[in-house]
Structures are given as C-alpha cells and as structure tokens.
Design an enzyme around this catalytic site. Structure first.
Site, PDB file in Angstrom:
ATOM      1  N   LYS A  38      37.984  29.309  66.660  1.00  0.00           N
ATOM      2  CA  LYS A  38      38.761  30.074  65.680  1.00  0.00           C
ATOM      3  C   LYS A  38      39.950  30.751  66.346  1.00  0.00           C
ATOM      4  CE  LYS A  38      38.252  33.628  62.101  1.00  0.00           C
ATOM      5  NZ  LYS A  38      37.337  34.623  61.471  1.00  0.00           N
ATOM      6  N   LEU A 155      40.768  46.837  50.580  1.00  0.00           N
ATOM      7  CA  LEU A 155      41.443  45.562  50.374  1.00  0.00           C
ATOM      8  C   LEU A 155      40.648  44.680  49.416  1.00  0.00           C
ATOM      9  CD1 LEU A 155      42.328  44.762  54.106  1.00  0.00           C
ATOM     10  CD2 LEU A 155      43.682  46.060  52.435  1.00  0.00           C
ATOM     11  N   ASN A 210      33.691  52.124  45.639  1.00  0.00           N
ATOM     12  CA  ASN A 210      33.146  50.823  45.262  1.00  0.00           C
ATOM     13  C   ASN A 210      31.998  50.934  44.261  1.00  0.00           C
ATOM     14  OD1 ASN A 210      34.948  49.275  46.633  1.00  0.00           O
ATOM     15  ND2 ASN A 210      33.577  48.653  48.266  1.00  0.00           N
ATOM     16  N   PHE A 251      39.352  46.750  35.785  1.00  0.00           N
ATOM     17  CA  PHE A 251      37.889  46.676  35.802  1.00  0.00           C
ATOM     18  C   PHE A 251      37.280  46.896  34.419  1.00  0.00           C
ATOM     19  CE2 PHE A 251      38.782  46.718  40.191  1.00  0.00           C
ATOM     20  CZ  PHE A 251      37.673  46.217  40.856  1.00  0.00           C
ATOM     21  N   GLY A 259      30.177  40.699  41.999  1.00  0.00           N
ATOM     22  CA  GLY A 259      29.623  40.159  43.240  1.00  0.00           C
ATOM     23  C   GLY A 259      30.627  40.294  44.359  1.00  0.00           C
ATOM     24  N   CYS A 262      31.616  42.916  48.973  1.00  0.00           N
ATOM     25  CA  CYS A 262      31.608  44.385  49.062  1.00  0.00           C
ATOM     26  C   CYS A 262      30.667  45.068  48.076  1.00  0.00           C
ATOM     27  CB  CYS A 262      33.027  44.929  48.875  1.00  0.00           C
ATOM     28  SG  CYS A 262      34.163  44.501  50.197  1.00  0.00           S
TER      29      CYS A 262
END
Length: 437
Positions: A38, A155, A210, A251, A259, A262
């Site tokens: 990577k 983010l 969240n 929202f 889902g 986070c």
C-alpha cells in the site's frame, strides 16, 4: 502560519485524508502504514479508496514534496530532520468485545515509538476513542515532556476532503493549553470555529455527535412507519420539519437503517461508556434497537410487495438488489444496511443478484451473492428490484427497459430515491417508505 513537521500514523480514510489535506495547507507531512504494498502504491500516487478529490490532493502533495509515505510509525516520526513536531494517530479502533472500541492499535504505536518521539512533540488522537483515552495514552507513553491531545475527526465518507477543508468546527482537547493551541494552529487557514476544551470533553464531542445523528435517523425511520399507518406522507412531513432551524434538513431521509464505519461502532461504544459510569442510556439503546428492527421491516415490505402477503414465502424467488455499499459515493461495505437487508433476504430463502456502481463482479465473495457489472443484469428475470443504496445514477436508468426485463413489475425503493410517476409510466409498481408519493 508556522509550517509544522507532521507524522500521520495510518493511511485509511481518516489518516490519508488528514495527511493529504494538512500537506495542502502547507505543512510537511509523512504518512505511515504497515502495509508495504500500500505504501508503494501511495508513493506512486495510487489511492485505493473511493473518495472524491483525494487522489488529486495526494498527487499534488507528492509533487510539491510536502507529502510522502513510509512503512512503519517510527520511520514516519524520524523521517523529519529533528523529528516530527506533531504526530497524528489515525489507526483503526474497531468495535471490540462488548462494544467498546479496541485500542490495541493505539497502544501498539505508543509502545513502538515511545523512545523515538522528539522531545516536546505533541501526539494527537485523531481516531475515535473512548473518553479517557488521552489520559491512558499519556500514561502508557510515560514521557512528561510530551503532551497528548484529542482532536476528533468529523469526516463523512464520500465527502471527506470537502469536510476537512470546510469544517463546521475544530475541536481540540488537552489540559496543556500550549499544546492545544499548537494543534489548533494547524487548521488556522481554514477559518473554522474552534473549541478548545479538556481532553475528556473533546472525546465526548465525537461520540455525542454521532449518537445524536443515529438517533435522528432512527427517529425519522420510526416516523416514516407511523406515516404509513396513518396515511401521511413522510416527504412532506420531513420537509415541514427541516425548515425549523433547530432541526435542519440533514439526516431526515428514511432508509433501510444506518450503518458504515462510524455510527454502529460509536453507538455501541457510548453504551459501554455509559454502563461503566452506571448510567442507563435508554434513549441510545432504543436508537440501536429501532435500527435493527428497521432492517427486518424492509424485508417484510419486500415480502408483501412480491407475494401480496405479509407472511408470504420468498424461498427460491430471484430478487435484484441495487446498491450494496453503506451509502452512495463510497466503496465501503462496513456495516452496510444494504448488506444487512440482503442477508435477511437470503435467510428467508431468496436468491439474490446485486449491482453497485462502486463494485465489480469479483466482489461476490465479499457480499455473499451474485454481483453483476450492469444494473440491467440485476433486473433480469427478478420477482422484484430493490433499491438499497441511494446512488443518484439509479434515477436515470431506462425504466421502460427494466420493465421488459423483470419477471414481476415490482420495485421496492427503500431510499425514496426514484420518481414514482416515471416508474408508473414505465409499467412498474413502485413501493417506497412513509407513504411517500
């Protein structure tokens, strides 16, 4: 603005976006990962993840000499002459046993790099971590000359670069005012509101935000079900709600559940934190339960649309699935509600064929179904076509062509994405959420 020597440990969504964006702000950044292949790809400017604007930003950073990649955390720290002044920890903190975040990766980096951190540098916890992790990190470090700061990320996958460079706020938590201000200064060019607080409060901000968003989504899904029972229209209801500035438009879209990487992890971690503090967080537990129930509700809605019966059998019925990622604009399958609904359909005996713009045919093993590279192949000879992810390109499909491919003219739109009139003119029967018309 002071140009800082920065090391970013981890090159996932958060780490790579953080490194590339900080380099674009003029800082000198070295990013580290444990995956040798990577690192080689990133050094060539090859970005594996689907994130708009990120490949361009990485290429720009490499070309300018402000962004580079190495193998191993210690190498990133020592790559700078004099050592990194600020070290961002952007390592995975997956859901562990009982729901609490697993901090093994954070602990591993601290243990590996304890002796190579430059004197007086600042360590920044960017990963989402439980309240108290900043103190734990400092204790594990055992270096009184080094401050540990909490600087949570906000983010969204699919708009991570935009969110980083146009933040609603910057949150920095540390008992050392000087260290907090040094971290806040990294973002000075962005001109965002900045909250300087203690570490525990900064860590709590991320979880509280969240969990609130998860509650909002579960709430609108519950209201959508109530609308169906009362003959109301959820689209009109949420439009009327959204104009209230205390609520806002975001929202408020019903769907098959929330889902991603986070919300599931953070809601369960918050429950564990609450339990440890001897607090019964009933509202959050109901939020999670509502989300789990929503996935089964989607299956029940599909069952009724296909068979005409609430308890009709789906055994050996071929169902086409449009959308597999947890949301549009990303190739991330982690805790995807689309896959959760698909798994329940398979459990009910259905045969599934799926299509997603971000996934190829070779993805079939990852999602446990036949995956095709053309949405019309997902419609061929199916008893129903089900929209599970809100990819905008689904709106512009040739629905008359689809009508000629399906076995039954049934489309179940769990995102209220499509225009019912367009489908009706094509000869398809559309079913959405919340009495949407």
């Amino acid at each position: 603005m002071f140009i800082r020597r920065i090391a970013v440990i981890g090159t996932g969504y958060v780490g790579l976006t953080t490194g590339a964006c900080l380099a674009s702000l003029g800082h000198r950044v070295v990013c580290a990962d444990v995956d040798v292949a990577k690192v080689e790809r990133l050094t060539r400017g090859e970005v594996d993840i689907l994130e708009p604007g990120l490949p361009e930003l990485v290429a720009e950073g490499i070309a300018s000499g402000r962004l580079s990649f190495v193998v191993g955390a210690a190498n990133a720290i020592t790559a700078h002459e004099g050592g990194a002044e600020v070290v961002f920890l952007c390592v995975p903190t997956p859901m562990g046993v009982g729901g609490l975040a697993d901090l093994k990766a954070v602990e591993s980096v601290v243990d590996e790099c304890r002796t190579v951190f430059a004197e007086g540098c600042v360590i920044v916890n960017k990963s989402t971590v439980p309240v108290g992790t900043t103190v734990l990190t400092s204790d594990l470090l055992g270096r009184p000359d080094i401050s540990v700061v909490s600087n949570p990320e906000f983010l969204r996958e699919g708009s991570a670069v935009k969110d980083f460079l146009n933040p609603d706020r910057i949150v920095v938590g540390c008992d050392d005012q000087d260290a907090a201000e040094r971290v806040a200064a990294l973002y000075a060019r962005l001109g965002a509101p900045t909250v300087l607080t203690d570490a525990a409060s900064a860590e709590m901000v991320k979880y509280a935000a969240n969990c609130f968003l998860a509650m909002k989504l579960s709430y609108v899904n519950a209201v959508a079900e109530l609308c169906e029972r009362l003959g109301a229209n959820i689209s009109d209801v949420t439009e009327g709600m959204g104009y209230d500035r205390r609520i806002g438009q975001s929202f408020l879209s019903p769907g098959p559940g929330w889902g991603g990487s986070c919300l599931p992890k953070d809601t369960h971690a918050m429950l564990q934190v609450a339990d440890a503090a001897d607090f019964e967080f009933r509202l959050l537990r109901a939020t999670i339960d509502t989300n789990d129930r929503q996935r089964q509700r989607m299956v029940d809605k599909i069952r009724l649309a296909v068979t005409g019966k609430r308890n009709g059998s789906l055994s050996h019925l071929r169902i086409g699935v449009l959308g597999l990622t947890f949301k549009a604009g990303t190739d991330d399958l982690r805790d995807s509600p689309a896959l959760a609904v698909a798994a329940l359909l398979k459990q009910a005996g259905a045969d599934l064929v799926g299509y997603d713009p971000a996934m190829g045919v070779g993805s079939s093993a990852a999602v446990g179904m036949e995956v095709v590279d053309d949405p019309y192949l997902a419609a061929k000879d199916v008893e129903a076509l089900v929209v599970l992810t809100e990819w905008p390109e689904f709106r512009t499909l040739d629905w008359a062509k689809v009508a000629g491919l399906v076995r039954q003219p049934v489309v179940v739109d769990t995102r209220n994405l499509l225009d019912p009139d367009v489908l009706s003119r094509a000869g398809l029967k559309w079913t959405g959420l919340g009495g949407h018309r």
